[in-house]
Design a protein around this motif. Sequence first.
Motif, PDB file in Angstrom:
ATOM      1  N   ALA A 125       0.828  -1.204   0.000  1.00 28.49           N
ATOM      2  CA  ALA A 125       0.000   0.000   0.000  1.00 28.49           C
ATOM      3  C   ALA A 125       0.865   1.258   0.000  1.00 28.49           C
ATOM      4  CB  ALA A 125      -0.941  -0.006   1.197  1.00 28.49           C
ATOM      5  N   GLN A 126       1.898   1.261   0.808  1.00 31.63           N
ATOM      6  CA  GLN A 126       2.783   2.428   0.860  1.00 31.63           C
ATOM      7  C   GLN A 126       3.517   2.606  -0.464  1.00 31.63           C
ATOM      8  OE1 GLN A 126       5.417   2.661   4.217  1.00 31.63           O
ATOM      9  NE2 GLN A 126       6.577   4.353   3.337  1.00 31.63           N
ATOM     10  N   ALA A 127       4.021   1.526  -1.016  1.00 31.82           N
ATOM     11  CA  ALA A 127       4.736   1.609  -2.298  1.00 31.82           C
ATOM     12  C   ALA A 127       3.822   2.117  -3.405  1.00 31.82           C
ATOM     13  CB  ALA A 127       5.308   0.242  -2.663  1.00 31.82           C
ATOM     14  N   MET A 128       2.551   1.654  -3.409  1.00 29.27           N
ATOM     15  CA  MET A 128       1.627   2.085  -4.459  1.00 29.27           C
ATOM     16  C   MET A 128       1.234   3.547  -4.295  1.00 29.27           C
ATOM     17  SD  MET A 128       1.358  -0.263  -6.650  1.00 29.27           S
ATOM     18  CE  MET A 128       3.123  -0.407  -6.287  1.00 29.27           C
ATOM     19  N   GLU A 129       1.065   4.001  -3.064  1.00 27.62           N
ATOM     20  CA  GLU A 129       0.749   5.414  -2.869  1.00 27.62           C
ATOM     21  C   GLU A 129       1.903   6.290  -3.345  1.00 27.62           C
ATOM     22  OE1 GLU A 129      -0.497   8.708   0.492  1.00 27.62           O
ATOM     23  OE2 GLU A 129      -0.671   6.588   1.004  1.00 27.62           O
ATOM     24  N   GLU A 130       3.125   5.910  -3.007  1.00 22.40           N
ATOM     25  CA  GLU A 130       4.291   6.687  -3.444  1.00 22.40           C
ATOM     26  C   GLU A 130       4.407   6.682  -4.964  1.00 22.40           C
ATOM     27  OE1 GLU A 130       7.535   4.957  -1.264  1.00 22.40           O
ATOM     28  OE2 GLU A 130       6.783   5.728   0.654  1.00 22.40           O
ATOM     29  N   LEU A 131       4.173   5.533  -5.586  1.00 20.36           N
ATOM     30  CA  LEU A 131       4.244   5.429  -7.041  1.00 20.36           C
ATOM     31  C   LEU A 131       3.136   6.239  -7.701  1.00 20.36           C
ATOM     32  CD1 LEU A 131       5.674   4.127  -9.468  1.00 20.36           C
ATOM     33  CD2 LEU A 131       4.137   2.164  -9.189  1.00 20.36           C
ATOM     34  N   ALA A 132       1.923   6.158  -7.173  1.00 16.93           N
ATOM     35  CA  ALA A 132       0.790   6.906  -7.741  1.00 16.93           C
ATOM     36  C   ALA A 132       1.067   8.404  -7.712  1.00 16.93           C
ATOM     37  CB  ALA A 132      -0.489   6.591  -6.978  1.00 16.93           C
ATOM     38  N   ARG A 133       1.642   8.891  -6.627  1.00 12.20           N
ATOM     39  CA  ARG A 133       1.916  10.325  -6.502  1.00 12.20           C
ATOM     40  C   ARG A 133       2.889  10.826  -7.579  1.00 12.20           C
ATOM     41  NH1 ARG A 133      -0.173  12.629  -2.123  1.00 12.20           N
ATOM     42  NH2 ARG A 133      -0.983  11.272  -0.489  1.00 12.20           N
ATOM     43  N   ARG A 134       3.676   9.931  -8.161  1.00 11.30           N
ATOM     44  CA  ARG A 134       4.631  10.323  -9.207  1.00 11.30           C
ATOM     45  C   ARG A 134       4.057  10.203 -10.616  1.00 11.30           C
ATOM     46  NH1 ARG A 134       8.041   6.984  -5.905  1.00 11.30           N
ATOM     47  NH2 ARG A 134       8.111   5.432  -7.553  1.00 11.30           N
ATOM     48  N   GLN A 135       2.811   9.730 -10.725  1.00  7.37           N
ATOM     49  CA  GLN A 135       2.224   9.507 -12.045  1.00  7.37           C
ATOM     50  C   GLN A 135       1.677  10.810 -12.631  1.00  7.37           C
ATOM     51  OE1 GLN A 135       2.738   6.445 -13.461  1.00  7.37           O
ATOM     52  NE2 GLN A 135       3.836   6.376 -11.508  1.00  7.37           N
ATOM     53  N   PRO A 136       1.796  10.966 -13.947  1.00  7.45           N
ATOM     54  CA  PRO A 136       1.216  12.148 -14.599  1.00  7.45           C
ATOM     55  C   PRO A 136      -0.287  12.201 -14.345  1.00  7.45           C
ATOM     56  CG  PRO A 136       2.631  10.941 -16.126  1.00  7.45           C
ATOM     57  CD  PRO A 136       2.482  10.084 -14.898  1.00  7.45           C
ATOM     58  N   GLY A 137      -0.786  13.377 -13.985  1.00  5.70           N
ATOM     59  CA  GLY A 137      -2.205  13.569 -13.780  1.00  5.70           C
ATOM     60  C   GLY A 137      -2.688  13.301 -12.367  1.00  5.70           C
ATOM     61  N   PHE A 138      -1.807  12.799 -11.501  1.00  6.06           N
ATOM     62  CA  PHE A 138      -2.204  12.533 -10.113  1.00  6.06           C
ATOM     63  C   PHE A 138      -2.473  13.856  -9.393  1.00  6.06           C
ATOM     64  CE2 PHE A 138      -1.213  12.336  -5.619  1.00  6.06           C
ATOM     65  CZ  PHE A 138      -1.994  11.269  -5.201  1.00  6.06           C
ATOM     66  N   HIS A 139      -3.567  13.903  -8.617  1.00  3.53           N
ATOM     67  CA  HIS A 139      -3.867  15.099  -7.817  1.00  3.53           C
ATOM     68  C   HIS A 139      -3.831  14.806  -6.317  1.00  3.53           C
ATOM     69  CE1 HIS A 139      -4.912  18.228 -10.719  1.00  3.53           C
ATOM     70  NE2 HIS A 139      -5.392  17.256 -11.457  1.00  3.53           N
ATOM     71  N   SER A 140      -4.538  13.748  -5.880  1.00  2.35           N
ATOM     72  CA  SER A 140      -4.581  13.505  -4.429  1.00  2.35           C
ATOM     73  C   SER A 140      -5.020  12.081  -4.130  1.00  2.35           C
ATOM     74  CB  SER A 140      -5.549  14.482  -3.741  1.00  2.35           C
ATOM     75  OG  SER A 140      -6.888  14.195  -4.102  1.00  2.35           O
ATOM     76  N   PHE A 141      -4.733  11.660  -2.903  1.00  2.00           N
ATOM     77  CA  PHE A 141      -5.158  10.350  -2.410  1.00  2.00           C
ATOM     78  C   PHE A 141      -5.417  10.444  -0.915  1.00  2.00           C
ATOM     79  CE2 PHE A 141      -4.202   6.387  -0.211  1.00  2.00           C
ATOM     80  CZ  PHE A 141      -5.076   5.524  -0.848  1.00  2.00           C
ATOM     81  N   LYS A 142      -6.536   9.880  -0.477  1.00  2.00           N
ATOM     82  CA  LYS A 142      -6.851   9.768   0.953  1.00  2.00           C
ATOM     83  C   LYS A 142      -7.587   8.461   1.158  1.00  2.00           C
ATOM     84  CE  LYS A 142      -6.883  14.504   2.381  1.00  2.00           C
ATOM     85  NZ  LYS A 142      -7.498  15.501   3.208  1.00  2.00           N
ATOM     86  N   SER A 143      -7.442   7.911   2.359  1.00  2.00           N
ATOM     87  CA  SER A 143      -8.072   6.643   2.683  1.00  2.00           C
ATOM     88  C   SER A 143      -8.706   6.746   4.060  1.00  2.00           C
ATOM     89  CB  SER A 143      -7.001   5.546   2.669  1.00  2.00           C
ATOM     90  OG  SER A 143      -7.572   4.302   2.929  1.00  2.00           O
ATOM     91  N   TYR A 144      -9.893   6.156   4.205  1.00  2.00           N
ATOM     92  CA  TYR A 144     -10.638   6.207   5.453  1.00  2.00           C
ATOM     93  C   TYR A 144     -11.103   4.804   5.804  1.00  2.00           C
ATOM     94  CZ  TYR A 144     -10.834  11.037   3.897  1.00  2.00           C
ATOM     95  OH  TYR A 144     -10.501  12.287   3.447  1.00  2.00           O
ATOM     96  N   ALA A 145     -10.978   4.435   7.069  1.00  2.00           N
ATOM     97  CA  ALA A 145     -11.407   3.107   7.525  1.00  2.00           C
ATOM     98  C   ALA A 145     -12.563   3.240   8.504  1.00  2.00           C
ATOM     99  CB  ALA A 145     -10.250   2.376   8.187  1.00  2.00           C
ATOM    100  N   GLY A 146     -13.573   2.424   8.287  1.00  2.00           N
ATOM    101  CA  GLY A 146     -14.712   2.390   9.188  1.00  2.00           C
ATOM    102  C   GLY A 146     -14.451   1.459  10.358  1.00  2.00           C
ATOM    103  N   GLU A 147     -15.270   1.572  11.383  1.00  2.00           N
ATOM    104  CA  GLU A 147     -15.133   0.714  12.566  1.00  2.00           C
ATOM    105  C   GLU A 147     -15.299  -0.764  12.218  1.00  2.00           C
ATOM    106  OE1 GLU A 147     -17.722   1.997  15.701  1.00  2.00           O
ATOM    107  OE2 GLU A 147     -16.866   4.015  15.711  1.00  2.00           O
ATOM    108  N   ASP A 148     -16.046  -1.043  11.148  1.00  2.00           N
ATOM    109  CA  ASP A 148     -16.291  -2.429  10.734  1.00  2.00           C
ATOM    110  C   ASP A 148     -15.179  -2.983   9.844  1.00  2.00           C
ATOM    111  OD1 ASP A 148     -16.740  -0.974   8.439  1.00  2.00           O
ATOM    112  OD2 ASP A 148     -18.728  -1.818   8.046  1.00  2.00           O
ATOM    113  N   GLY A 149     -14.145  -2.167   9.604  1.00  2.00           N
ATOM    114  CA  GLY A 149     -13.025  -2.619   8.792  1.00  2.00           C
ATOM    115  C   GLY A 149     -13.125  -2.252   7.323  1.00  2.00           C
ATOM    116  N   GLU A 150     -14.280  -1.769   6.897  1.00  2.00           N
ATOM    117  CA  GLU A 150     -14.406  -1.350   5.497  1.00  2.00           C
ATOM    118  C   GLU A 150     -13.551  -0.115   5.257  1.00  2.00           C
ATOM    119  OE1 GLU A 150     -17.917  -0.976   2.315  1.00  2.00           O
ATOM    120  OE2 GLU A 150     -18.174   0.302   4.075  1.00  2.00           O
ATOM    121  N   VAL A 151     -12.921  -0.048   4.090  1.00  2.00           N
ATOM    122  CA  VAL A 151     -12.047   1.068   3.738  1.00  2.00           C
ATOM    123  C   VAL A 151     -12.582   1.748   2.486  1.00  2.00           C
ATOM    124  CG1 VAL A 151      -9.714   1.708   2.985  1.00  2.00           C
ATOM    125  CG2 VAL A 151     -10.028  -0.020   4.769  1.00  2.00           C
ATOM    126  N   ILE A 152     -12.549   3.069   2.495  1.00  2.00           N
ATOM    127  CA  ILE A 152     -12.869   3.872   1.326  1.00  2.00           C
ATOM    128  C   ILE A 152     -11.608   4.653   0.989  1.00  2.00           C
ATOM    129  CG2 ILE A 152     -14.253   5.764   0.391  1.00  2.00           C
ATOM    130  CD1 ILE A 152     -15.977   3.350   1.022  1.00  2.00           C
TER     131      ILE A 152
END
Length: 103
Positions: free
Chosen positions: A23-50
Amino acid sequence: MFLVVFRNCKRADIDARAYARDAQAMEELARRQPGFHSFKSYAGEDGEVIALSEWADEASARAWGRHAEHAAVQGRGRSGYYENYTVFACDSPRIHRFERTRA
């Protein structure tokens, strides 16, 4: 702007250390891609992630989806990390903003 929403639930038997590393490697790689603007991730109490990522346009988001290193990690995600996931993608989303003015 092109918005991608990645909604997921991880497997109970996940290798958490391997997942965190990927996950960390992909976030770092995505940030270097042309057209990338932002990334955020949120986890619910039930373990679901958005996870939300914003891109300049659909072509940039699709290029990221086809990136060789990202594609390999996607495969690991299906085989070992995720119980299920859904991807929502849209261009020109209707956006409403509010920003409190400070006096």
